[in-house]
Motif scaffolding. Structure first.
Motif, mmCIF file in Angstrom:
data_model
loop_
_atom_site.group_PDB
_atom_site.id
_atom_site.type_symbol
_atom_site.label_atom_id
_atom_site.label_comp_id
_atom_site.label_asym_id
_atom_site.label_seq_id
_atom_site.Cartn_x
_atom_site.Cartn_y
_atom_site.Cartn_z
ATOM 1 N N LEU A 223 -26.689 21.085 0.340
ATOM 2 C CA LEU A 223 -27.517 20.735 1.391
ATOM 3 C C LEU A 223 -27.040 21.463 2.717
ATOM 4 O O LEU A 223 -27.786 21.726 3.702
ATOM 5 N N ALA A 224 -25.802 21.781 2.903
ATOM 6 C CA ALA A 224 -25.101 22.389 4.067
ATOM 7 C C ALA A 224 -25.312 24.096 3.994
ATOM 8 O O ALA A 224 -25.030 24.745 4.985
ATOM 9 N N GLY A 225 -25.842 24.547 2.663
ATOM 10 C CA GLY A 225 -26.010 25.673 2.768
ATOM 11 C C GLY A 225 -24.827 26.653 2.593
ATOM 12 O O GLY A 225 -24.903 27.983 3.124
ATOM 13 N N VAL A 226 -23.778 26.261 1.909
ATOM 14 C CA VAL A 226 -22.790 27.120 1.926
ATOM 15 C C VAL A 226 -22.933 28.226 0.679
ATOM 16 O O VAL A 226 -24.104 28.149 -0.007
ATOM 17 N N ASP A 227 -22.066 29.180 0.396
ATOM 18 C CA ASP A 227 -22.383 30.347 -0.304
ATOM 19 C C ASP A 227 -22.055 30.067 -1.854
ATOM 20 O O ASP A 227 -22.774 30.521 -2.780
ATOM 21 N N SER A 228 -21.296 29.284 -2.150
ATOM 22 C CA SER A 228 -20.933 28.950 -3.648
ATOM 23 C C SER A 228 -20.285 27.618 -3.646
ATOM 24 O O SER A 228 -19.598 27.079 -2.842
ATOM 25 N N ILE A 229 -20.906 27.066 -4.624
ATOM 26 C CA ILE A 229 -19.981 25.717 -5.133
ATOM 27 C C ILE A 229 -19.129 26.189 -6.421
ATOM 28 O O ILE A 229 -19.460 26.689 -7.417
ATOM 29 N N GLU A 230 -17.629 26.089 -6.116
ATOM 30 C CA GLU A 230 -16.700 26.351 -7.123
ATOM 31 C C GLU A 230 -16.662 25.057 -7.963
ATOM 32 O O GLU A 230 -16.255 23.942 -7.755
ATOM 33 N N HIS A 231 -16.639 25.346 -9.358
ATOM 34 C CA HIS A 231 -16.368 24.633 -10.530
ATOM 35 C C HIS A 231 -17.893 23.963 -10.592
ATOM 36 O O HIS A 231 -18.474 24.145 -11.633
ATOM 37 N N GLY A 232 -18.037 22.972 -10.087
ATOM 38 C CA GLY A 232 -19.560 22.228 -10.128
ATOM 39 C C GLY A 232 -19.591 21.621 -11.288
ATOM 40 O O GLY A 232 -20.503 21.635 -11.858
ATOM 41 N N PHE A 233 -18.683 20.900 -11.602
ATOM 42 C CA PHE A 233 -18.479 19.989 -12.891
ATOM 43 C C PHE A 233 -19.570 18.682 -12.778
ATOM 44 O O PHE A 233 -19.695 18.185 -14.055
ATOM 45 N N GLU A 234 -20.042 18.521 -11.628
ATOM 46 C CA GLU A 234 -21.384 17.410 -11.992
ATOM 47 C C GLU A 234 -22.319 17.914 -10.776
ATOM 48 O O GLU A 234 -22.221 17.971 -9.772
ATOM 49 N N LEU A 235 -23.244 18.484 -11.468
ATOM 50 C CA LEU A 235 -24.603 18.607 -10.832
ATOM 51 C C LEU A 235 -25.731 17.823 -11.356
ATOM 52 O O LEU A 235 -25.820 17.721 -12.818
ATOM 53 N N ASP A 236 -26.811 17.468 -10.777
ATOM 54 C CA ASP A 236 -28.071 17.062 -11.322
ATOM 55 C C ASP A 236 -29.072 17.870 -10.916
ATOM 56 O O ASP A 236 -28.797 18.757 -10.071
ATOM 57 N N ASP A 237 -30.279 17.491 -11.424
ATOM 58 C CA ASP A 237 -31.526 18.627 -11.073
ATOM 59 C C ASP A 237 -31.607 18.557 -9.674
ATOM 60 O O ASP A 237 -31.966 19.465 -9.068
ATOM 61 N N ASP A 238 -31.511 17.495 -8.696
ATOM 62 C CA ASP A 238 -31.881 17.569 -7.442
ATOM 63 C C ASP A 238 -31.031 18.612 -6.530
ATOM 64 O O ASP A 238 -31.265 19.456 -5.847
ATOM 65 N N ILE A 239 -29.572 18.377 -7.092
ATOM 66 C CA ILE A 239 -28.415 19.268 -6.214
ATOM 67 C C ILE A 239 -28.823 20.660 -6.938
ATOM 68 O O ILE A 239 -28.789 21.816 -5.948
ATOM 69 N N ALA A 240 -29.300 21.115 -7.904
ATOM 70 C CA ALA A 240 -29.602 22.428 -8.485
ATOM 71 C C ALA A 240 -30.721 23.039 -7.917
ATOM 72 O O ALA A 240 -30.853 24.149 -7.515
ATOM 73 N N ARG A 241 -31.676 22.062 -7.470
ATOM 74 C CA ARG A 241 -32.906 22.686 -6.879
ATOM 75 C C ARG A 241 -32.523 23.134 -5.479
ATOM 76 O O ARG A 241 -33.050 24.136 -4.797
#
Length: 391
Positions: A223-241
């Motif tokens: 949501l903050a618009g960073v450049d990368s999420i490192e690891h991302g071991f837990e993502l859901d569809d909303d976060i991915a979108r």
């Protein structure tokens, strides 16, 4: 610099699902002069290298590394080694990367020494020296108050200033740790504070990487618009979108779990060998693989990171991550792109991970077809950096 021809190779640059056969590459003045069919490249007066049976791939990009750390089961304790020991580890790790065909290293966390991140000194020492990767550094980790002394610790009110302070020390990007102390799964920072820090960093032409092992930290970072999420071991569809919408890259580090699994047989450390430890590793691995699939469905850019040094993986093992991305559902071509041009896009480097006429000749020759077998990337035969053969 003498003109060089790599003759009769195959090419896998990520632009196609199949190899381009019978290819020659002309190198002149450190750059790619031409790429074409064997009979299209004039070899008169050039040094011709018979590359028959080899496949040319772009130099690879390790987007999540820790050059000053050695990895292994005691990787956390090794961060407390004396600064000169850590500098020597970095020199050795840098050489191992190039030998493995990894020509770019994005260092996303190093201990501090005398108020300065060690990675900045390492980058400056190795810059421009043949046989060492091109290095971008994030300085040290920025986390919530309560983390180890080697980090910069702050709260929401101080996050922006802590980020800018790292840039003032000479870093190329920032690393924010989005897991809370004590295993708490809620984000340690708010969307507003991460966005304020990100906007300030972007205004100075730099980028922001966010460690996220849990769902809420990834949500806040996206949501903050960073450049990368490192690891991302837990993502859901909303976060991915949200990541897709805000152009947030996922830097995968699946090899962390593969490495931990080896420790169930090779170490006596309880967190790896106990039944509870094995179950926790298996559960987190399952979630991480599912997150790769989620990111792919949403069209999120995926780049590769080995997390060597900051986890138990050792330097030069990025090919392992490529293999695991295929196991997680990417095609071999998609996994190769993740290890090459997608990493270059995350770095903001136009030629990183690419093979195109006019670009610096940063090339790797491997045995085998990485578009059908990711293990081919382990079998490095030759590495050219700026047109010079360094391996």
């Amino acid at each position: 610099m003498a003109r060089t021809i790599l003759h009769d190779a195959a090419l896998a640059d990520g632009s196609s699902d199949s190899l381009r056969l019978g290819v020659s590459v002309a190198i002149a003045d450190g750059r790619i002069e031409a790429v074409g069919a064997n009979d299209e490249i004039d070899g008169a007066g050039a040094a011709v290298i018979d590359a028959g049976g080899a496949v040319i791939v772009p130099g690879m990009v390790d987007c999540h590394s820790h050059l000053t750390m050695q990895g292994g089961s005691h990787w956390i304790a090794r961060g407390d080694d004396p600064p000169e020991v850590l500098r020597q580890v970095a020199r050795e790790n840098a050489r191992r990367l190039v030998q493995a065909g990894v020509l770019w290293a994005r260092d996303v966390g190093a201990p501090m020494a005398d108020g300065r991140p060690l990675s900045v000194d390492v980058r400056d020492e190795l810059s421009g020296k043949a046989g060492n990767p091109y290095i971008r550094v994030a300085g040290t980790w920025i986390g919530k108050t309560g983390y180890p002394d080697m980090w910069v610790t702050t709260d929401d009110d101080g996050l922006k200033n802590a980020a800018l302070a790292q840039l003032h020390l000479g870093t190329d990007l920032l690393k924010i740790y989005m897991d809370a102390p004590g295993g708490v799964k809620d984000s340690p920072f708010t969307v507003a504070s991460v966005k304020a820090a990100t906007d300030a960093v972007h205004a100075r032409g730099a980028r922001v990487a966010c460690h996220s092992g849990y769902l809420d930290g990834a949500r806040v970072a996206a949501l903050a618009g960073v450049d990368s999420i490192e690891h991302g071991f837990e993502l859901d569809d909303d976060i991915a979108r949200t990541m897709k919408k805000n152009n947030v890259t996922l830097t995968s580090t699946l090899s962390v779990f593969a490495s931990w699994e080896t420790f169930t047989r090779t170490t006596a450390i309880e967190r790896f060998t106990s039944e509870d430890g094995r179950q926790r590793i298996a559960k987190r691995k399952e979630a991480a693989y599912a997150s790769i699939a989620t990111a792919k469905r949403a069209g999120v850019r995926i780049a590769t990171g080995s997390d060597f040094g900051g986890g138990s993986v050792r330097a030069g093992h990025l090919a392992w991550e490529v293999e695991l991305l295929v196991a997680a559902g990417l095609t071999p071509r998609e996994a190769l792109v993740a290890a090459t041009r997608a990493g270059g896009e995350l770095l903001g480097d136009d030629h990183a991970g690419r093979i195109e006429t006019g670009m610096p000749a940063d090339l790797v020759l491997v045995h085998g077809d990485p578009l059908s077998d990711a293990r081919a990337l382990w079998r490095v035969w030759a590495v050219f950096q700026g047109g010079t053969r360094v391996v």
